[in-house]
Every structure is written in C-alpha cells, then in structure tokens.
Motif scaffolding. Structure first.
Motif, PDB file in Angstrom:
ATOM      1  N   HIS A 155       0.821  -1.216   0.000  1.00 13.36           N
ATOM      2  CA  HIS A 155       0.000   0.000   0.000  1.00 13.36           C
ATOM      3  C   HIS A 155       0.854   1.264   0.000  1.00 13.36           C
ATOM      4  O   HIS A 155       0.377   2.337  -0.359  1.00 13.36           O
ATOM      5  CB  HIS A 155      -0.902   0.035   1.235  1.00 13.36           C
ATOM      6  CG  HIS A 155      -1.953  -1.036   1.223  1.00 13.36           C
ATOM      7  ND1 HIS A 155      -2.891  -1.148   2.213  1.00 13.36           N
ATOM      8  CD2 HIS A 155      -2.193  -2.040   0.346  1.00 13.36           C
ATOM      9  CE1 HIS A 155      -3.680  -2.185   1.937  1.00 13.36           C
ATOM     10  NE2 HIS A 155      -3.280  -2.744   0.823  1.00 13.36           N
ATOM     11  N   HIS A 157       1.926   2.744   2.701  1.00 13.70           N
ATOM     12  CA  HIS A 157       1.684   3.561   3.897  1.00 13.70           C
ATOM     13  C   HIS A 157       1.573   2.679   5.129  1.00 13.70           C
ATOM     14  O   HIS A 157       1.439   1.462   5.022  1.00 13.70           O
ATOM     15  CB  HIS A 157       0.445   4.439   3.725  1.00 13.70           C
ATOM     16  CG  HIS A 157      -0.796   3.671   3.387  1.00 13.70           C
ATOM     17  ND1 HIS A 157      -1.602   3.982   2.336  1.00 13.70           N
ATOM     18  CD2 HIS A 157      -1.359   2.573   3.962  1.00 13.70           C
ATOM     19  CE1 HIS A 157      -2.610   3.126   2.281  1.00 13.70           C
ATOM     20  NE2 HIS A 157      -2.485   2.261   3.260  1.00 13.70           N
ATOM     21  N   HIS A 159       0.078   1.035   8.462  1.00 13.00           N
ATOM     22  CA  HIS A 159      -1.199   0.638   9.054  1.00 13.00           C
ATOM     23  C   HIS A 159      -1.095   0.694  10.572  1.00 13.00           C
ATOM     24  O   HIS A 159      -0.019   0.486  11.114  1.00 13.00           O
ATOM     25  CB  HIS A 159      -1.566  -0.791   8.617  1.00 13.00           C
ATOM     26  CG  HIS A 159      -1.943  -0.864   7.179  1.00 13.00           C
ATOM     27  ND1 HIS A 159      -1.999  -2.040   6.478  1.00 13.00           N
ATOM     28  CD2 HIS A 159      -2.291   0.108   6.294  1.00 13.00           C
ATOM     29  CE1 HIS A 159      -2.362  -1.789   5.226  1.00 13.00           C
ATOM     30  NE2 HIS A 159      -2.536  -0.501   5.093  1.00 13.00           N
ATOM     31  N   CYS A 174      -7.337   3.811   6.023  1.00  9.82           N
ATOM     32  CA  CYS A 174      -7.480   2.391   5.709  1.00  9.82           C
ATOM     33  C   CYS A 174      -8.664   1.815   6.467  1.00  9.82           C
ATOM     34  O   CYS A 174      -8.793   1.996   7.649  1.00  9.82           O
ATOM     35  CB  CYS A 174      -6.238   1.631   6.144  1.00  9.82           C
ATOM     36  SG  CYS A 174      -4.804   2.039   5.178  1.00  9.82           S
ATOM     37  N   CYS A 179      -9.246  -0.875   2.001  1.00  5.51           N
ATOM     38  CA  CYS A 179      -8.037  -0.072   2.127  1.00  5.51           C
ATOM     39  C   CYS A 179      -7.551   0.342   0.743  1.00  5.51           C
ATOM     40  O   CYS A 179      -7.527  -0.447  -0.188  1.00  5.51           O
ATOM     41  CB  CYS A 179      -6.957  -0.855   2.844  1.00  5.51           C
ATOM     42  SG  CYS A 179      -5.479   0.125   3.063  1.00  5.51           S
ATOM     43  N   CYS A 180      -7.195   1.598   0.656  1.00  2.61           N
ATOM     44  CA  CYS A 180      -6.681   2.116  -0.611  1.00  2.61           C
ATOM     45  C   CYS A 180      -5.560   1.212  -1.091  1.00  2.61           C
ATOM     46  O   CYS A 180      -5.201   1.196  -2.226  1.00  2.61           O
ATOM     47  CB  CYS A 180      -6.153   3.511  -0.382  1.00  2.61           C
ATOM     48  SG  CYS A 180      -5.272   3.662   1.174  1.00  2.61           S
TER      49      CYS A 180
END
Ligand code: ZN
Length: 180
Positions: A155, A157, A159, A174, A179-180
């Motif tokens: 992703h 990023h 979490h 997210c 989640c993106c």
C-alpha cells in the motif's frame, strides 16, 4: 536484536521543528500521536531520513538541515501572476489580502499558494513551500522501529499496529475491507 532505522522499516517519531534563527516552532508532534512513515520511500524531506538512519528505539537526535535537504530553495518560477478576474467568484464570499493562503486545483492535485501581491488587475501567487529557503532544526525521538508488513509495503503507507486499531480507526484512511 535491536531494530535500527533503515529502508523499509516503519519508523515512529516524536519531533519538534524549529527555525534556528528565531527559535520559532513551525511544526511539532507534541500532544499528538507520533508520526509514522515507511523509511526510505521519499515520504519525508531528504535530510530528515539521512539524519535518522541507523537510530534505534528510544534514541534522540537533533540536527539542522539546510534548505537543499529540507523543502528546497525558493524559486522565482514558482511565483505566478494570475488575472484577478479568475478570483471573481471567490471574492463574492471572501476578501483577498496579501498573506492569505489559498489552494489552486491543478491537474496533478491541489497546490497551496500565498498571495504576495495584489492590485485591481492581477494577483501574484507564491507557490513555493512556506518553508522553502529555510534552514530547519529538528529534535527527534524515535519511539518505534519495526519492519513494514507485506501489506504496508504494497500500500505504501503505515497501518495502525495491532491493539491500536480501534483508536486509529476514526482518522485512518485504511478500512478493513476497502483499504486504498
Ligand atoms: Zn493500506
């Protein structure tokens, strides 16, 4: 083994950034959650990562970055003259003044700027980052260092850690399913 700050580690820090000339605090994580990011992916200004390389949990570092290692130098090309007529709609609800910040919708996304000059015909907009050209001092405390999960790497990023998930839910981009 003590984890050290290096590429692809999730690093969480508390930090305070000051302008060395005046001691003015321009940004701080004090009173907030620590800032977490995946190290080595250009998510932070370059000098910030260089100076934290190899640090371990609990370590504190203080460093001063020249503009080239922070938000870059101010560029004349980032000053744009825009016809005032383009702001006609905005001016129905807001007063345009020197020093106010607005956001332009550009093809690559929102671009904040500051009005630095203003007359009847045109507006001079400064698209330089507010901290461009500044030397910046950071006081940083590393509060966590861990390997990024496969999902986080995918992703790009961080979490929320297990157990913090409920706290983080409200402001997290997210979600479990989407989640993106
Ligand atoms: Zn995600």
């Amino acid at each position: 083994m003590v984890e050290k700050v290096s590429k692809n580690m999730v690093v969480s820090v508390h930090y305070t950034g000051t302008l060395p000339g005046t001691g003015e605090v321009f940004d701080s994580s004090e009173g907030r959650e620590p800032l977490s990011f995946i190290f080595g992916h250009g998510q932070m200004i370059p000098g910030f990562e260089e100076e934290l390389m190899g640090a371990s949990k609990g370590e504190k570092r203080e460093f001063t970055l020249p503009p080239e290692k922070a938000y870059g130098n101010r560029e004349e090309e980032a000053m744009l003259k825009i016809p005032r007529s383009q702001f006609a709609q905005l001016e129905q609800t807001a007063e345009l003044k020197i020093g106010i910040q607005l956001v332009a919708q550009m093809p690559h996304g929102p671009a904040p700027f500051t009005i630095v000059e203003l007359d009847d015909e045109s507006i001079t907009a400064d698209f330089n980052h507010a901290l461009a050209g500044e030397t910046l001092t950071f006081n940083v405390e590393v509060v966590e260092v861990r390997s990024a999960s496969e999902e986080e790497m995918l992703h790009g990023h961080v979490h929320p850690a297990l157990g913090q998930q409920n706290n983080a839910k409200s402001d997290s981009s997210c979600t479990k399913d989407g989640c993106c």
